[in-house]
Design a protein around this motif. Structure first.
Motif, PDB file in Angstrom:
ATOM      1  N   GLY A   1      -1.563   3.313   5.888  1.00 31.49           N
ATOM      2  CA  GLY A   1      -0.586   2.535   5.996  1.00 31.49           C
ATOM      3  C   GLY A   1       0.505   2.313   4.986  1.00 31.49           C
ATOM      4  O   GLY A   1       1.561   2.617   5.132  1.00 31.49           O
ATOM      5  N   VAL A   2      -0.199   2.319   3.848  1.00 37.06           N
ATOM      6  CA  VAL A   2       0.905   1.899   2.621  1.00 37.06           C
ATOM      7  C   VAL A   2       1.499   3.443   2.236  1.00 37.06           C
ATOM      8  O   VAL A   2       2.723   3.510   2.001  1.00 37.06           O
ATOM      9  CB  VAL A   2       0.108   1.331   1.511  1.00 37.06           C
TER      10      VAL A   2
ATOM     11  N   VAL B   1       5.560  10.627  -8.401  1.00 39.86           N
ATOM     12  CA  VAL B   1       3.969  10.376  -7.667  1.00 39.86           C
ATOM     13  C   VAL B   1       3.486   9.039  -7.371  1.00 39.86           C
ATOM     14  O   VAL B   1       3.740   8.325  -8.495  1.00 39.86           O
ATOM     15  CB  VAL B   1       3.122  11.289  -8.523  1.00 39.86           C
ATOM     16  N   ILE B   2       3.436   8.896  -6.222  1.00 34.53           N
ATOM     17  CA  ILE B   2       2.837   7.633  -5.770  1.00 34.53           C
ATOM     18  C   ILE B   2       1.259   7.753  -5.131  1.00 34.53           C
ATOM     19  O   ILE B   2       1.052   8.332  -4.371  1.00 34.53           O
ATOM     20  CB  ILE B   2       3.638   7.058  -4.594  1.00 34.53           C
ATOM     21  N   GLU B   3       0.574   6.775  -5.805  1.00 32.28           N
ATOM     22  CA  GLU B   3      -0.873   6.791  -5.540  1.00 32.28           C
ATOM     23  C   GLU B   3      -1.391   5.593  -4.766  1.00 32.28           C
ATOM     24  O   GLU B   3      -1.216   4.533  -5.250  1.00 32.28           O
ATOM     25  CB  GLU B   3      -1.733   6.992  -6.644  1.00 32.28           C
ATOM     26  N   THR B   4      -1.799   5.720  -3.631  1.00 33.17           N
ATOM     27  CA  THR B   4      -2.004   4.731  -2.692  1.00 33.17           C
ATOM     28  C   THR B   4      -3.465   4.453  -2.471  1.00 33.17           C
ATOM     29  O   THR B   4      -3.991   3.522  -1.676  1.00 33.17           O
ATOM     30  CB  THR B   4      -1.273   4.784  -1.429  1.00 33.17           C
TER      31      THR B   4
ATOM     32  N   THR C   1       1.356   3.346  -9.107  1.00 33.20           N
ATOM     33  CA  THR C   1      -0.100   3.228  -8.332  1.00 33.20           C
ATOM     34  C   THR C   1      -0.122   1.820  -7.630  1.00 33.20           C
ATOM     35  O   THR C   1       0.459   0.910  -8.281  1.00 33.20           O
ATOM     36  CB  THR C   1      -1.265   3.139  -9.312  1.00 33.20           C
ATOM     37  N   VAL C   2      -0.258   1.992  -6.562  1.00 37.00           N
ATOM     38  CA  VAL C   2      -0.309   0.774  -5.755  1.00 37.00           C
ATOM     39  C   VAL C   2      -1.640   0.428  -5.175  1.00 37.00           C
ATOM     40  O   VAL C   2      -1.994  -0.407  -4.499  1.00 37.00           O
ATOM     41  CB  VAL C   2       0.790   0.678  -4.426  1.00 37.00           C
ATOM     42  N   GLY C   3      -2.633   1.348  -5.326  1.00 30.12           N
ATOM     43  CA  GLY C   3      -4.117   1.149  -4.807  1.00 30.12           C
ATOM     44  C   GLY C   3      -4.839   0.257  -5.644  1.00 30.12           C
ATOM     45  O   GLY C   3      -4.402  -0.004  -6.957  1.00 30.12           O
TER      46      GLY C   3
ATOM     47  N   TYR D   1       2.742  -4.098  -7.662  1.00 28.00           N
ATOM     48  CA  TYR D   1       2.081  -4.875  -6.698  1.00 28.00           C
ATOM     49  C   TYR D   1       3.122  -5.493  -5.810  1.00 28.00           C
ATOM     50  O   TYR D   1       4.192  -5.902  -6.391  1.00 28.00           O
ATOM     51  CB  TYR D   1       1.287  -6.194  -7.654  1.00 28.00           C
ATOM     52  N   MET D   2       2.709  -5.429  -4.501  1.00 25.37           N
ATOM     53  CA  MET D   2       3.428  -5.972  -3.535  1.00 25.37           C
ATOM     54  C   MET D   2       4.936  -4.965  -3.502  1.00 25.37           C
ATOM     55  O   MET D   2       5.948  -5.653  -2.995  1.00 25.37           O
ATOM     56  CB  MET D   2       3.958  -7.244  -3.422  1.00 25.37           C
ATOM     57  N   GLY D   3       4.845  -3.795  -3.920  1.00 20.07           N
ATOM     58  CA  GLY D   3       5.988  -2.995  -4.106  1.00 20.07           C
ATOM     59  C   GLY D   3       7.039  -3.549  -4.847  1.00 20.07           C
ATOM     60  O   GLY D   3       8.209  -3.283  -4.686  1.00 20.07           O
ATOM     61  N   SER D   4       6.754  -4.385  -5.806  1.00 16.02           N
ATOM     62  CA  SER D   4       7.695  -5.018  -6.815  1.00 16.02           C
ATOM     63  C   SER D   4       8.766  -5.695  -6.043  1.00 16.02           C
ATOM     64  O   SER D   4       9.949  -5.901  -6.310  1.00 16.02           O
ATOM     65  CB  SER D   4       8.388  -4.259  -7.660  1.00 16.02           C
ATOM     66  N   SER D   5       8.282  -6.278  -4.651  1.00 10.91           N
ATOM     67  CA  SER D   5       9.173  -6.738  -3.842  1.00 10.91           C
ATOM     68  C   SER D   5       9.446  -8.151  -3.884  1.00 10.91           C
ATOM     69  O   SER D   5       8.877  -8.934  -4.406  1.00 10.91           O
ATOM     70  CB  SER D   5       8.897  -6.194  -2.307  1.00 10.91           C
TER      71      SER D   5
END
Length: 369
Positions: free
Chosen positions: A206-207, A259-262, A284-286, A312-316
């Motif tokens: 999902g992410v 590159v985004i690692e989930t 990295t978000v994993g 973390y939390m998409g820096s949101s």
């Protein structure tokens, strides 16, 4: 009041399949009324996330017992402050898994997603203002990430809620509380992807698929993806990815700007780091098991000028970003409804965790009656 919730009594040590082992007990609990600064909400839809699974399997140790669930859409039933100027009874809200206190150094620096007080409350399984509101025969039950959304009702801090339009289907709105907030935020906020930059996503849950959609909305080209599941790779291509390959073919892909690692595994993060071009950015978000250690060539941080960033939390900032992402969804630029795997009753929660653990699901939703 009496509610129904999915409660985990032991962190780790559960044998698969979860459908028969039933680590989550769907049971009655007592829920206290909201205190000042809190809301009583009726949960309408809640999504299953690897952050829930990682508490069950012990990768993320948490105090027990705990009522799980953290990604949800709900309706406000009661206010702890009768004259609350932000929320009203009947409001549709998206729940978010880190309430920002607004007073700690990260919050005052514009980084509410790193709120020290919110993180401490989440780690202890309590609400931001202290204590728990859930009880099982008089004994306290911990809150998961301030939400505990696998339940018919919840009491949350008002800073764990973002008001949204009532016409958004609950099963869609729920996705914006974690999967979309994290994945799209990693693209827009953490990586600050620019149009024309190449982007590679490791992991198409999902992410990961939310990050892919965010990359396409941001104008990244080409957008590439890696996942062992042929079904998930096919969906990535349908959504607009230029390339989607299995992990053993990753070496054939060109180096990417971003590159985004989930996935949440240190070994995969090391591969993601190597997949970035010189001067590239790796996000990295994993969430790996805390015991895992990352090994990369230290000299490459200087010689290759790569930037490795945690997100973390998409820096949101949820109150800012959730409405923005919903506007993109309404415009057809974030078709997150394509990520829905199933909509099921809460009674199926353990079997659904098996599907998630096996990689057979993207985003499953449980509805609460």
């Amino acid at each position: 009041m009496k509610i129904t919730a999915a409660v985990l009594h032991q962190c780790g040590g559960h044998h698969r399949p979860y459908g028969s082992a039933a680590p989550l007990s769907v049971q009655a609990l007592d829920l206290d009324p909201p205190k000042p600064g809190e809301l009583l909400v009726k949960i309408e839809a809640a999504g299953l996330c690897h952050s829930d699974l990682s508490v069950i399997n012990g990768d993320r140790p948490r105090p027990m017992p705990m009522a799980l669930g953290h990604e949800a859409a709900a309706t406000v039933l009661a206010l702890g402050d009768p004259d609350d100027g932000q929320f009203a009874v009947g409001d549709r809200v998206v729940l978010v898994f880190l309430p920002a206190c607004g007073q700690c150094v990260p919050c005052l620096s514009g980084q509410g997603y790193l709120c020290a007080n919110g993180a401490a409350a989440n780690g202890e399984g309590r609400l931001l203002r202290g204590g728990v509101r859930l009880h099982d025969q008089g004994l306290p039950v911990k809150h998961h990430l301030g939400v505990s959304a696998f339940a018919s009702h919840a009491v949350i801090d008002r800073r764990s809620a973002v008001k949204v339009d009532a016409d958004i289907p609950a099963e869609i709105a729920a996705l914006f509380g974690c999967a979309v907030l994290t994945g799209v935020g990693a693209v827009f906020n953490t990586a600050a992807v620019r149009p024309g930059e190449s982007l590679l996503v490791y992991g198409l849950g999902g992410v990961g698929l939310s990050a892919l959609l965010g990359a396409l909305a941001a104008g990244a080209q080409p957008v590439m993806a890696i996942d062992p599941s042929p079904e998930k790779r096919a969906l990535a291509l349908e959504l607009g990815a230029a390339v989607a390959v299995a992990p053993d073919a990753a070496r054939d892909l060109p180096k990417a700007d971003v590159v985004i690692e989930t996935v949440g595994r240190a070994a995969v993060l090391a591969e993601a780091y190597a997949a970035a071009r010189r001067g590239g950015r790796i996000v990295t978000v994993g969430l790996p098991n805390p015991a895992e250690m990352l090994a990369i060539p230290a000299v490459s941080l200087v010689a290759d000028a790569k930037t490795l960033m945690g997100s973390y939390m998409g820096s949101s900032i949820p109150a800012r970003d959730i409405p923005r992402y919903l506007a993109l969804w309404r415009a057809g630029r974030l078709p997150v409804e394509r990520l829905l795997t199933s909509v099921s009753p809460l009674a199926d929660i353990n079997a659904l965790m098996d599907e998630l653990a096996d990689g057979r699901a993207i985003r499953q939703i449980v509805v609460l009656g």
